[in-house]
Design an enzyme around this catalytic site. Structure first.
Site, PDB file in Angstrom:
ATOM      1  N   GLU A 168      -6.501  -0.065  -6.464  1.00  0.00           N
ATOM      2  CA  GLU A 168      -5.373   0.559  -7.278  1.00  0.00           C
ATOM      3  C   GLU A 168      -4.586  -0.298  -8.175  1.00  0.00           C
ATOM      4  O   GLU A 168      -3.707  -1.269  -7.626  1.00  0.00           O
ATOM      5  CB  GLU A 168      -4.386   1.537  -6.447  1.00  0.00           C
ATOM      6  CG  GLU A 168      -5.065   2.692  -5.795  1.00  0.00           C
ATOM      7  CD  GLU A 168      -4.187   3.637  -4.913  1.00  0.00           C
ATOM      8  OE1 GLU A 168      -4.563   4.806  -4.800  1.00  0.00           O
ATOM      9  OE2 GLU A 168      -3.604   2.831  -4.058  1.00  0.00           O
ATOM     10  N   HIS A 184      -3.458  -2.835  -5.486  1.00  0.00           N
ATOM     11  CA  HIS A 184      -3.613  -2.485  -3.862  1.00  0.00           C
ATOM     12  C   HIS A 184      -5.067  -2.525  -3.530  1.00  0.00           C
ATOM     13  O   HIS A 184      -5.794  -1.761  -4.027  1.00  0.00           O
ATOM     14  CB  HIS A 184      -2.933  -1.167  -3.756  1.00  0.00           C
ATOM     15  CG  HIS A 184      -3.276  -0.432  -2.461  1.00  0.00           C
ATOM     16  ND1 HIS A 184      -3.486   0.824  -2.371  1.00  0.00           N
ATOM     17  CD2 HIS A 184      -3.435  -0.944  -1.231  1.00  0.00           C
ATOM     18  CE1 HIS A 184      -3.669   1.134  -0.895  1.00  0.00           C
ATOM     19  NE2 HIS A 184      -3.727  -0.148  -0.340  1.00  0.00           N
ATOM     20  N   ASN A 191      -3.230   6.881  -0.438  1.00  0.00           N
ATOM     21  CA  ASN A 191      -2.549   7.039   0.537  1.00  0.00           C
ATOM     22  C   ASN A 191      -1.563   8.236   0.744  1.00  0.00           C
ATOM     23  O   ASN A 191      -1.598   8.683   1.771  1.00  0.00           O
ATOM     24  CB  ASN A 191      -1.663   5.611   1.093  1.00  0.00           C
ATOM     25  CG  ASN A 191      -2.838   4.616   1.617  1.00  0.00           C
ATOM     26  OD1 ASN A 191      -3.820   4.924   2.244  1.00  0.00           O
ATOM     27  ND2 ASN A 191      -2.224   3.406   1.498  1.00  0.00           N
ATOM     28  N   SER A 235       0.584  -1.199  -0.016  1.00  0.00           N
ATOM     29  CA  SER A 235      -0.042   0.040  -0.105  1.00  0.00           C
ATOM     30  C   SER A 235       0.920   1.333   0.102  1.00  0.00           C
ATOM     31  O   SER A 235       0.247   2.478  -0.175  1.00  0.00           O
ATOM     32  CB  SER A 235      -0.927  -0.029   1.326  1.00  0.00           C
ATOM     33  OG  SER A 235      -0.269  -0.510   2.315  1.00  0.00           O
TER      34      SER A 235
END
Ligand code: 3H9
Length: 693
Positions: A438, A426, A476, A405
């Site tokens: 993702e 992800h 993130n 991640s």
């Protein structure tokens, strides 16, 4: 192009067919075709009854949403529906597929409705920030009563044919089409044409009941206006006659169509579909994936395995010991059991799904897999060891994916031959529930491999978004900027409760500090220690999060973090200990706490996200602003009715967002740099949507 509405005859029955792929949306040409068909058939002495049906995979799935950005084109749908209802011959709608919104409303204008058993019916306009605009709020109450109408209009959730039959929305469920439809229509020819009673709808609900229902709808809407407006419009059906109710409905529809919320929700609808088609994958055929292996059966690995198994793939989960493998199997079985409990699958389906699972303790088990997904602990060395093993044990042409991640996949996949088959996938936790993935491309990843990631996501009913490599990828990385700003606001004087409250009022399901407490504070602490060496020297560093962890408060699981939690409870209370740490640290740093308004907090937390997103776009990490919006809506709870941070930036004005960001960066230049893209767009208020190609 010819007309999308044609008429053919079967003896004394006319069959009006709409052919407007892909979903037979009622656009202007369809409305005109139906308008003309009524006149043609009323005047045709050969015709005694009419069937309204559609070519392709579904009956009308709604009004054409693409027309909503312009003015309403005549004839309007409510008038078309009324004209069908006023026809001299009986019209029967033949329903199949997804009969939604204007599709259901058109069917309700017909005098009868018959449906194939698999049909789904609904009024999903609220999910586009609208209310039904062609009689749905007025005809459903008159046919089905108050409770059913409130549910259909305010939730937007589709119903099955049995429920629709119970509500009186369909007259018969038919299996043999078109024969059953022709029979049905012939029967209707002999009867008087039924008409809806235009008087007020009847109900036993008292005004207290209505108020209670309204409160419930308002609470569930969480800031979205259309469910409440839909409720109010339905209620009018019980107070006024049909003609007046239709006028009020039209007004509500037009008001909402012009609202920022509806524009945002329409953006969300099209963005969620557009992300599946990045320019980088135009015309690319995905590599075939018929079997999957997953390394690591922890929470993440088990979630991914559950989603893959449910999609019909055979899955092998590799763990380090028999005990861990058994644990993974238990977790997956548990996930499937809760799917059964929620009515998502039958027990037989669960058994068949679980039968596709193999668990193993050695890498030999991955030898046949078309794709291997690594889902082990988020640590470069641990991941490198996995990929070193895959380099020898996986098939030479197998696709190899990592669920990291944050970490750059190229930093731990060096030993793998043919790096064009490596990508990041992800998933978000819990992976069998969360719909976002993702798909991370390295400089080497082949387009067919990325396309296979998209195909896998689609098969799992998830939404894939293409991302390049950067720390934290799209979601993130933006979360990092958000968290950093939240930390500065806290140190400067806002309380966790004020910041969280402001973000919840904005529409987030939880504020940043509640989120940190829920996720646990330990991982962020370790990340900050890891990043210490590379952190820019002049970047402001708030020590508060570290001090809280060092005081033994690791979030919800320890009963204290930014907030205090009673034993086993998730309800956040202020924590005097944590508040004391915050106050002490402010004093130690010589910060005189200042007050912030909620609007200021929201604007600042929004601006830093948009600024980071603009940098992500400039670096080519994300292709389009809409990709970022979908990541934030589907992975981080960004309210759909705001359409994501980029749509929100367009709604506020990029010039306004730029001004806020400039203020932040000027006050603390070591921590923030205004993105050149934001500066360029904001200079004259150009919206981000201009980059959504
Ligand atoms: C309404 O009816 C207002 C009325 O009350 C009053 C009017 C006065 N319009 O989703 P998919 C496109 S509001 C235009 O991938 P699926 C979609 O963009 C409307 N386009 O397929 C996509 O295009 P592309 C109420 C539409 O099989 C393609 O069709 N109705 C519309 O997974 C395939 O779509 C709704 O809200 C539309 N209405 O799902 C229903 N619908 O290929 C909205 C679809 O270029 N639609 N497209 O990306 C849906 O929920 C799903 O599309 C449906 C099919 C379940 C129908």
């Amino acid at each position: 192009m010819g007309t999308p509405v044609t008429i053919r005859h079967d003896g004394e029955i006319a069959i009006v067919e709409i052919d407007n792929p892909p979903v037979n949306a009622v656009g202007q040409a369809v409305r005109q075709g139906l308008w003309d068909a009524v006149a043609t058939l009323d005047a045709d002495p050969q015709i005694e009854a009419v069937l309204l049906t559609c070519a392709g995979r579904t009956f009308i799935a709604g009004a054409d949403i693409r027309e909503f950005d312009g003015g309403a084109l005549e004839p309007w749908l409510p008038e078309v529906v009324e004209r069908i209802h006023a026809a001299r011959k009986p019209w029967t709608a033949v329903l199949f597929g997804t009969v939604l919104g204007g599709g259901l409303e058109t069917a309700l204008g017909c005098h009868y409705r018959i449906a194939h058993p698999d049909t789904k019916l609904g009024l999903p306009e609220v999910s586009l920030g609208l209310v039904p605009g062609a009689g749905g709020t007025q005809r459903v109450p008159r046919i089905s009563g108050a409770a059913a109408a409130v549910k259909l209009v305010t939730t937007g959730a589709p119903i099955c044919t049995e429920e629709a039959e119970r509500m009186g929305l369909i007259d018969r469920i038919v299996t043999d089409l078109p024969a059953d439809a022709l029979h049905f229509a012939r029967d209707t020819a002999a009867k008087p044409v039924p008409r809806l009673d235009p008087g007020p709808a009847q109900t036993d609900l008292t005004s207290e009941d209505w108020e209670e229902l309204r409160e419930d709808v308002t609470r569930k809407a969480r800031g979205q206006i259309s469910p409440v407006r839909g409720f109010d419009t339905v209620r009018k059906a019980f107070e006024t006659d049909l003609a007046e109710g239709m006028k009020l409905e039209r007004q509500a529809f037009m008001d909402l169509k012009a609202s920022a919320q509806s524009q945002a929700l329409r953006h969300a609808f099209f963005a969620e579909r557009a992300v599946a088609k990045p320019a980088a994958l135009d015309g690319v055929t995905p590599r075939e994936v018929a079997s999957l292996a997953i390394i690591g059966g922890g929470l993440m690995g088990s979630g991914i395995a559950t989603a893959a198994l449910t999609s019909g793939l055979p899955v092998t989960v590799v763990e380090q010991s028999e005990e861990a493998a058994a644990g993974a199997r238990d977790r997956i079985a548990g996930n499937l059991a809760s799917a059964v409990k929620r009515g998502k699958m039958t027990e037989d389906q669960r058994d068949a799904t679980l039968a596709r699972l193999t668990t193993a303790t050695g890498y030999e088990a991955v030898a046949e897999a078309d794709m291997v997904i690594e889902a082990v602990f988020e640590d470069t060395d641990v991941k490198r060891a996995v990929f070193d093993a895959l380099a020898t044990h996986a098939r030479g042409d197998a696709i190899l994916a990592t669920n990291t991640s944050y970490i750059d996949p190229t930093s731990f996949t060096g030993a793998v031959p043919n790096p064009d088959r490596i990508m990041g996938l992800h998933f978000f936790s819990p992976a069998h529930i969360m719909r976002l993935v993702e798909v991370v491309r390295t400089p080497d990843t082949a387009a067919e491999v990325l396309a296979a990631g998209f195909a896998l996501a689609k098969r799992m009913r998830k939404v894939a978004v293409l991302s390049g490599i950067c720390d934290g990828f799209i979601g993130n990385r933006i979360l990092g900027a958000y968290g950093r700003m939240a930390g500065y606001l806290l140190e400067d004087g806002a309380s966790p409760a004020q910041i969280d409250g402001a973000m919840k009022a904005f529409g987030m399901p939880m504020g940043p500090f509640e989120m940190f407490d829920m996720a646990g504070l330990q991982i962020g602490y370790s990340n900050r220690k890891r990043e210490a060496a590379t952190r820019p020297a002049d970047q402001r560093y708030s020590r508060i999060p570290d001090l809280i962890v060092e005081d033994g408060a690791l979030g919800q699981k320890t009963g204290r973090g930014y907030y205090a939690y009673d034993d086993g409870s998730r309800v956040a209370r202020p924590s005097p200990e944590t508040d004391a740490i915050i106050a002490c640290e402010r004093e130690a740093r010589g910060i005189a706490p200042r007050s912030f308004s909620d609007e200021e907090i929201v604007a600042m937390l929004h601006a830093v996200q948009v600024n980071e997103a603009a940098a992500i776009l400039e670096e080519g990490i994300a292709e389009r602003p809409l990709d970022i919006d979908v990541v934030k809506m589907m992975g981080y709870g960004y309210p759909r009715w705001r359409g994501g941070p980029m749509q929100e930036a367009d709604a506020r004005g990029t010039d306004t967002v730029l001004a806020t960001m400039r203020g932040i960066a000027e006050a603390d230049p070591g921590s923030w740099t205004v993105s050149p893209l934001l500066a360029r767009l904001g200079a004259d208020g150009t919206p981000f949507s201009t980059l959504d190609k």
